[in-house]
Design a protein around this motif. Structure first.
Motif, short mmCIF file in Angstrom:
data_model
loop_
_atom_site.label_atom_id
_atom_site.label_comp_id
_atom_site.label_asym_id
_atom_site.label_seq_id
_atom_site.Cartn_x
_atom_site.Cartn_y
_atom_site.Cartn_z
N GLY A 9 30.87 32.23 50.93
CA GLY A 9 31.23 33.56 50.48
C GLY A 9 32.19 33.49 49.32
N ILE A 10 32.74 34.64 48.97
CA ILE A 10 33.79 34.71 47.97
C ILE A 10 34.99 35.41 48.59
N SER A 11 36.14 35.12 48.04
CA SER A 11 37.37 35.82 48.42
C SER A 11 37.85 36.59 47.20
N TYR A 12 38.09 37.88 47.38
CA TYR A 12 38.59 38.71 46.29
C TYR A 12 39.78 39.49 46.80
N LEU A 13 40.88 39.42 46.07
CA LEU A 13 42.13 40.07 46.46
C LEU A 13 42.57 39.64 47.85
N GLY A 14 42.28 38.37 48.17
CA GLY A 14 42.75 37.79 49.42
C GLY A 14 41.88 38.03 50.63
N TRP A 87 36.80 47.14 50.41
CA TRP A 87 37.13 45.78 49.97
C TRP A 87 37.17 45.68 48.44
N ILE A 88 36.13 46.16 47.79
CA ILE A 88 36.01 45.98 46.34
C ILE A 88 36.88 46.97 45.56
N MET A 100 37.94 33.74 44.46
CA MET A 100 37.61 32.35 44.80
C MET A 100 36.20 32.30 45.37
N TYR A 101 35.49 31.27 45.00
CA TYR A 101 34.10 31.08 45.42
C TYR A 101 34.04 29.82 46.26
N ASP A 102 33.49 29.92 47.49
CA ASP A 102 33.47 28.78 48.40
C ASP A 102 32.76 27.57 47.82
N ALA A 111 39.20 38.24 37.93
CA ALA A 111 38.01 39.09 37.86
C ALA A 111 38.36 40.54 38.14
N VAL A 112 37.49 41.42 37.64
CA VAL A 112 37.56 42.83 37.97
C VAL A 112 36.14 43.30 38.30
N PRO A 113 35.95 44.02 39.41
CA PRO A 113 34.60 44.48 39.74
C PRO A 113 34.16 45.59 38.79
N THR A 114 32.89 45.59 38.45
CA THR A 114 32.35 46.63 37.57
C THR A 114 31.24 47.43 38.22
#
Length: 250
Positions: A9-14, A87-88, A100-102, A111-114
């Motif tokens: 998975g990925i981790s975004y903003l912890g 989450w996003i 972070m990407y596993d 990164a910023v989500p779009t």
């Protein structure tokens, strides 16, 4: 459905996508690399186009596809959509966040989500969707977002091809300074903690208030850690920490 890895998975903003029961879907996406920004202009009578550089790299669009395996996708799709939105978009995307990407634990990204796609229901099987991020065109070494102390005579070796644009933590009272590679960086009217971000070229205090008048840099050039050895001269009336944020192009 293409291959779904529920252990990745990925981790975004912890927060990890795995906390939502999501797996990464492989086979649909490509990992995007950095591109230099420039304009090629055709010139009559010449067979070589003229290059006008913008002296920058473009942000990189990266798409991550996810799936949640479930035998009740219709019942769970709306709830999953709300959880993903929280989450996003839970923190307004005004600043880049740590991603972070596993698949690559040695690096992290800013990164910023779009965009979040629609949620596709596969009857009795899964719910799938994708999230698009705009990434700063550099990958940052894991662990380099931690502070390390600096003192007079310290030498920090940057073994990378690119200069680092660190975050500096200064503490002191009154006026102070430090010398890096023969250049003096002055601070005025310190009253505790001050943070100097050489990437965003922002200066702010412990309460996150901007304090540009508290620094005096020649030509307003912020301190960087150049490739090779970086030598610190005298630290005057301050303590100093640096978060180097070692980086390389995507």
């Amino acid at each position: 459905m293409t291959t779904c890895d529920e252990n990745a998975g990925i981790s975004y903003l912890g927060e990890s996508s795995k906390n939502l029961g999501l797996g990464l879907v492989y086979g649909d996406n490509h990992w995007a690399g950095a591109n230099y920004s420039s304009t090629l202009t055709e010139i009559p009578g010449r067979s070589v186009e003229s290059i006008t550089p913008d002296n920058r790299y473009n942000n990189v669009e990266q798409i991550f596809s996810f799936a949640k395996r479930t035998s009740h996708p219709y019942e769970e799709a709306a709830q999953l959509s709300r959880e993903v939105s929280s989450w996003i978009w839970g923190a307004e995307p005004k600043k880049y966040g740590k991603l972070m990407y596993d698949g690559e634990p040695d690096f992290y990204y800013l990164a910023v989500p779009t965009a979040v796609s629609g949620f596709t229901i596969q009857v009795g099987v899964a719910i799938s969707f994708s999230v698009t991020f705009s990434l700063v065109p550099y990958a940052y070494e894991t662990g380099s977002d931690k502070y390390q102390p600096v003192s007079t005579g310290s030498v920090i070796n940057n073994q990378r091809l690119y200069s680092a644009l660190p975050l500096w933590h200064v503490n002191g009272t009154g006026n102070g300074s430090f010398v890096l590679n023969g250049v003096t960086y002055n601070f005025l009217g310190l009253n505790g903690d001050l943070y100097v971000d050489s990437d965003t070229e922002e200066v702010y205090d412990d309460a996150n208030n901007y304090q540009p008048s508290m620094v005096q840099f020649d030509n307003y050039v912020f301190p960087v850690l150049s490739t090779g050895n970086n030598t610190f001269g005298a630290l005057t009336n301050i303590t100093l920490e640096v978060m180097p944020r070692w980086r390389t192009l995507l």
